[in-house]
Design a protein around this motif. Structure first.
Motif, PDB file in Angstrom:
ATOM      1  N   LEU A  36       4.566   3.518  42.469  1.00 37.13           N
ATOM      2  CA  LEU A  36       5.215   2.929  41.830  1.00 37.13           C
ATOM      3  C   LEU A  36       4.544   2.007  40.822  1.00 37.13           C
ATOM      4  CD1 LEU A  36       6.016   0.926  45.528  1.00 37.13           C
ATOM      5  CD2 LEU A  36       7.424   1.556  43.782  1.00 37.13           C
ATOM      6  N   ILE A  37       5.311   1.003  40.035  1.00 39.24           N
ATOM      7  CA  ILE A  37       3.537   0.422  38.935  1.00 39.24           C
ATOM      8  C   ILE A  37       3.435  -0.886  39.627  1.00 39.24           C
ATOM      9  CG2 ILE A  37       3.647  -0.503  37.215  1.00 39.24           C
ATOM     10  CD1 ILE A  37       5.849   1.429  36.011  1.00 39.24           C
ATOM     11  N   PRO A  38       2.011  -1.217  40.096  1.00 39.59           N
ATOM     12  CA  PRO A  38       1.622  -2.419  40.503  1.00 39.59           C
ATOM     13  C   PRO A  38       2.150  -4.227  39.623  1.00 39.59           C
ATOM     14  CG  PRO A  38      -0.348  -1.260  39.774  1.00 39.59           C
ATOM     15  CD  PRO A  38       1.291   0.133  39.963  1.00 39.59           C
ATOM     16  N   ALA A  39       2.299  -4.678  40.514  1.00 41.03           N
ATOM     17  CA  ALA A  39       2.802  -5.889  39.201  1.00 41.03           C
ATOM     18  C   ALA A  39       1.308  -6.680  38.640  1.00 41.03           C
ATOM     19  CB  ALA A  39       3.195  -7.224  40.546  1.00 41.03           C
ATOM     20  N   SER A  40       0.782  -7.395  38.043  1.00 43.27           N
ATOM     21  CA  SER A  40      -0.091  -8.130  37.359  1.00 43.27           C
ATOM     22  C   SER A  40      -0.716  -8.937  38.288  1.00 43.27           C
ATOM     23  CB  SER A  40       0.125  -8.848  35.565  1.00 43.27           C
ATOM     24  OG  SER A  40      -0.016  -7.155  34.770  1.00 43.27           O
ATOM     25  N   ILE A  41      -1.318  -9.351  38.615  1.00 47.27           N
ATOM     26  CA  ILE A  41      -2.365 -10.513  39.697  1.00 47.27           C
ATOM     27  C   ILE A  41      -3.128 -11.767  38.385  1.00 47.27           C
ATOM     28  CG2 ILE A  41      -3.330 -11.274  41.481  1.00 47.27           C
ATOM     29  CD1 ILE A  41      -0.685  -9.190  41.834  1.00 47.27           C
ATOM     30  N   GLY A  42      -2.071 -12.768  38.857  1.00 48.38           N
ATOM     31  CA  GLY A  42      -2.810 -14.326  38.043  1.00 48.38           C
ATOM     32  C   GLY A  42      -3.367 -14.830  39.140  1.00 48.38           C
ATOM     33  N   ASP A  43      -3.893 -15.647  38.624  1.00 45.73           N
ATOM     34  CA  ASP A  43      -5.157 -16.663  39.824  1.00 45.73           C
ATOM     35  C   ASP A  43      -4.778 -17.972  39.673  1.00 45.73           C
ATOM     36  OD1 ASP A  43      -6.837 -18.305  41.517  1.00 45.73           O
ATOM     37  OD2 ASP A  43      -9.123 -16.852  40.028  1.00 45.73           O
ATOM     38  N   ALA A  44      -3.410 -18.903  41.325  1.00 44.25           N
ATOM     39  CA  ALA A  44      -3.083 -19.647  41.085  1.00 44.25           C
ATOM     40  C   ALA A  44      -3.686 -20.643  40.821  1.00 44.25           C
ATOM     41  CB  ALA A  44      -3.106 -19.792  42.233  1.00 44.25           C
ATOM     42  N   ARG A  45      -5.891 -20.755  41.027  1.00 46.46           N
ATOM     43  CA  ARG A  45      -6.275 -21.715  40.388  1.00 46.46           C
ATOM     44  C   ARG A  45      -6.929 -22.494  39.646  1.00 46.46           C
ATOM     45  NH1 ARG A  45     -10.867 -18.349  44.742  1.00 46.46           N
ATOM     46  NH2 ARG A  45      -9.648 -16.665  42.773  1.00 46.46           N
ATOM     47  N   THR A  46      -6.227 -21.325  38.431  1.00 49.87           N
ATOM     48  CA  THR A  46      -6.238 -21.703  36.829  1.00 49.87           C
ATOM     49  C   THR A  46      -4.892 -22.452  36.302  1.00 49.87           C
ATOM     50  OG1 THR A  46      -4.511 -19.767  35.820  1.00 49.87           O
ATOM     51  CG2 THR A  46      -7.376 -19.567  36.622  1.00 49.87           C
ATOM     52  N   LEU A  47      -3.832 -22.436  37.381  1.00 45.92           N
ATOM     53  CA  LEU A  47      -2.330 -23.379  37.632  1.00 45.92           C
ATOM     54  C   LEU A  47      -2.729 -24.306  37.039  1.00 45.92           C
ATOM     55  CD1 LEU A  47      -0.024 -21.797  38.912  1.00 45.92           C
ATOM     56  CD2 LEU A  47      -0.166 -21.495  37.507  1.00 45.92           C
ATOM     57  N   ARG A  48      -2.144 -25.163  35.946  1.00 46.46           N
ATOM     58  CA  ARG A  48      -2.566 -26.615  35.890  1.00 46.46           C
ATOM     59  C   ARG A  48      -0.900 -27.179  35.493  1.00 46.46           C
ATOM     60  NH1 ARG A  48      -6.077 -25.406  36.647  1.00 46.46           N
ATOM     61  NH2 ARG A  48      -8.385 -25.531  35.408  1.00 46.46           N
ATOM     62  N   PRO A  49      -0.224 -28.879  36.233  1.00 43.40           N
ATOM     63  CA  PRO A  49       0.715 -29.104  36.227  1.00 43.40           C
ATOM     64  C   PRO A  49       1.182 -29.094  35.220  1.00 43.40           C
ATOM     65  CG  PRO A  49      -0.688 -30.582  36.871  1.00 43.40           C
ATOM     66  CD  PRO A  49      -1.720 -29.783  36.434  1.00 43.40           C
ATOM     67  N   GLY A  50       2.625 -28.647  34.937  1.00 40.75           N
ATOM     68  CA  GLY A  50       3.629 -28.538  33.694  1.00 40.75           C
ATOM     69  C   GLY A  50       3.495 -27.409  33.408  1.00 40.75           C
ATOM     70  N   SER A 126      -1.867 -17.090  45.360  1.00 41.78           N
ATOM     71  CA  SER A 126      -2.248 -15.526  44.929  1.00 41.78           C
ATOM     72  C   SER A 126      -3.323 -15.767  45.602  1.00 41.78           C
ATOM     73  CB  SER A 126      -2.384 -15.115  43.897  1.00 41.78           C
ATOM     74  OG  SER A 126      -3.485 -16.273  42.487  1.00 41.78           O
ATOM     75  N   HIS A 127      -4.669 -16.455  45.404  1.00 41.32           N
ATOM     76  CA  HIS A 127      -6.009 -16.352  46.145  1.00 41.32           C
ATOM     77  C   HIS A 127      -5.686 -15.822  47.473  1.00 41.32           C
ATOM     78  CE1 HIS A 127      -5.281 -20.469  45.499  1.00 41.32           C
ATOM     79  NE2 HIS A 127      -6.743 -20.892  46.175  1.00 41.32           N
ATOM     80  N   LEU A 128      -4.503 -16.720  47.737  1.00 40.98           N
ATOM     81  CA  LEU A 128      -5.524 -16.506  49.347  1.00 40.98           C
ATOM     82  C   LEU A 128      -4.082 -14.991  49.944  1.00 40.98           C
ATOM     83  CD1 LEU A 128      -3.781 -20.499  50.385  1.00 40.98           C
ATOM     84  CD2 LEU A 128      -5.669 -19.320  50.913  1.00 40.98           C
ATOM     85  N   VAL A 129      -2.787 -14.713  48.647  1.00 43.63           N
ATOM     86  CA  VAL A 129      -2.943 -13.132  49.294  1.00 43.63           C
ATOM     87  C   VAL A 129      -3.832 -12.502  49.418  1.00 43.63           C
ATOM     88  CG1 VAL A 129      -1.276 -12.041  48.238  1.00 43.63           C
ATOM     89  CG2 VAL A 129      -0.376 -14.746  48.061  1.00 43.63           C
ATOM     90  N   ALA A 130      -4.659 -12.857  48.158  1.00 43.60           N
ATOM     91  CA  ALA A 130      -5.674 -11.997  47.879  1.00 43.60           C
ATOM     92  C   ALA A 130      -6.647 -11.637  48.706  1.00 43.60           C
ATOM     93  CB  ALA A 130      -6.925 -11.930  46.735  1.00 43.60           C
ATOM     94  N   ARG A 131      -7.291 -12.757  49.557  1.00 40.43           N
ATOM     95  CA  ARG A 131      -8.084 -12.690  50.557  1.00 40.43           C
ATOM     96  C   ARG A 131      -7.621 -11.922  51.149  1.00 40.43           C
ATOM     97  NH1 ARG A 131      -8.403 -18.386  52.476  1.00 40.43           N
ATOM     98  NH2 ARG A 131     -10.551 -18.467  50.312  1.00 40.43           N
ATOM     99  N   LEU A 132      -6.208 -12.461  52.330  1.00 38.54           N
ATOM    100  CA  LEU A 132      -5.686 -11.350  53.009  1.00 38.54           C
ATOM    101  C   LEU A 132      -5.571  -9.675  52.819  1.00 38.54           C
ATOM    102  CD1 LEU A 132      -3.724 -11.485  55.868  1.00 38.54           C
ATOM    103  CD2 LEU A 132      -1.782 -11.554  54.432  1.00 38.54           C
TER     104      LEU A 132
END
Length: 240
Positions: A36-50, A126-132
């Motif tokens: 399987l090809i893993p998905a690329s993971i981003g960081d939700a903490r960098t998201l901004r409104p809009g 995503s960072h909470l998922v990464a923590r798990l």
């Protein structure tokens, strides 16, 4: 402890549950699929409104459907989220989206879709998922399932009113360090190495970055304080 996973190509696997997060309604499954090809993971903490986000899933049984929206609340406790940290976006979700990925405009997964509230889609960041998953972290695993609780007045008084909330142990994995140390279902974790744990997030933070080895816990058992040292090979316990 077992689950069945059917991939998009029709292959069927028996999966093993390796970790659970009842607070965020997540579980980690392991399957013997090595191509399987893993998905690329981003960081939700960098998201901004809009910012543009995309949800992929099977809403109402429609396989592989994609919906688009914009971020409303990036990574703060969300309304109707029970104080949990959630990504809120006006992306349209339906039954069958839960557990699917929420991705940014570059296709990086920034959350796991969880629910709909007030017409808005809510996703576990995503960072909470990464923590798990323990991604990028070195921390001991206690082997317990927990839920947040408020101490009864008598318990708070017994603890010198220093603690008002804690993390109730609702499940223990057989053979885990917690079981070996004598932690039991019904115990309330108040602190890890003197760091208070008023909720599951604080417990995870207290464990993050800790090397494997002996880990001092302060528990409330009934109305009695207990000092428990959890370790891989040995454990000690003392009533306070």
């Amino acid at each position: 402890d077992q689950a069945e996973v059917i991939l998009a190509d029709g292959r069927n696997f028996r999966a093993t549950v390796t970790a659970r997060d009842p607070r965020n309604d997540l579980a980690v499954l392991r399957i013997p699929a090595f191509d399987l090809i893993p998905a690329s993971i981003g960081d939700a903490r960098t998201l901004r409104p809009g910012e543009l986000v995309l949800a992929v899933g099977h809403p109402f049984g429609v396989r592989g459907a994609l919906t688009v929206g914009v971020v409303s609340n990036a990574h703060r406790p969300a309304p109707r989220g029970g104080g949990r940290e959630l990504v809120v976006a006006d992306v349209r979700l339906g039954p069958g989206n839960s557990g699917g990925p929420l991705a940014d405009a570059r296709g990086r997964v920034v959350g796991i879709n969880a629910m709909v509230a007030g017409g808005m889609g809510l996703a576990v960041p995503s960072h909470l998922v990464a923590r798990l998953l323990g991604a990028g972290e070195s921390r001991p695993r206690l082997g317990i399932e927990v839920q947040d609780v408020e101490l009864a007045p008598a318990q708070a008084a017994q603890a010198g009113n220093q603690f008002q909330r804690g993390v109730l142990v609702v499940g223990i994995r057989a053979g885990s360090p917690a079981e070996t140390a004598g932690v039991t279902i019904g115990d309330i974790v108040l602190a890890v190495d003197r760091r208070q744990t008023p909720d599951g997030a604080a417990l995870a933070d207290a464990l993050a970055g800790r090397p494997d080895g002996h880990l001092p816990l302060l528990l409330m058992r009934g109305s009695v304080l207990q000092d428990v040292v959890v370790g891989e090979d040995t454990a000690t316990r003392k009533a306070a």
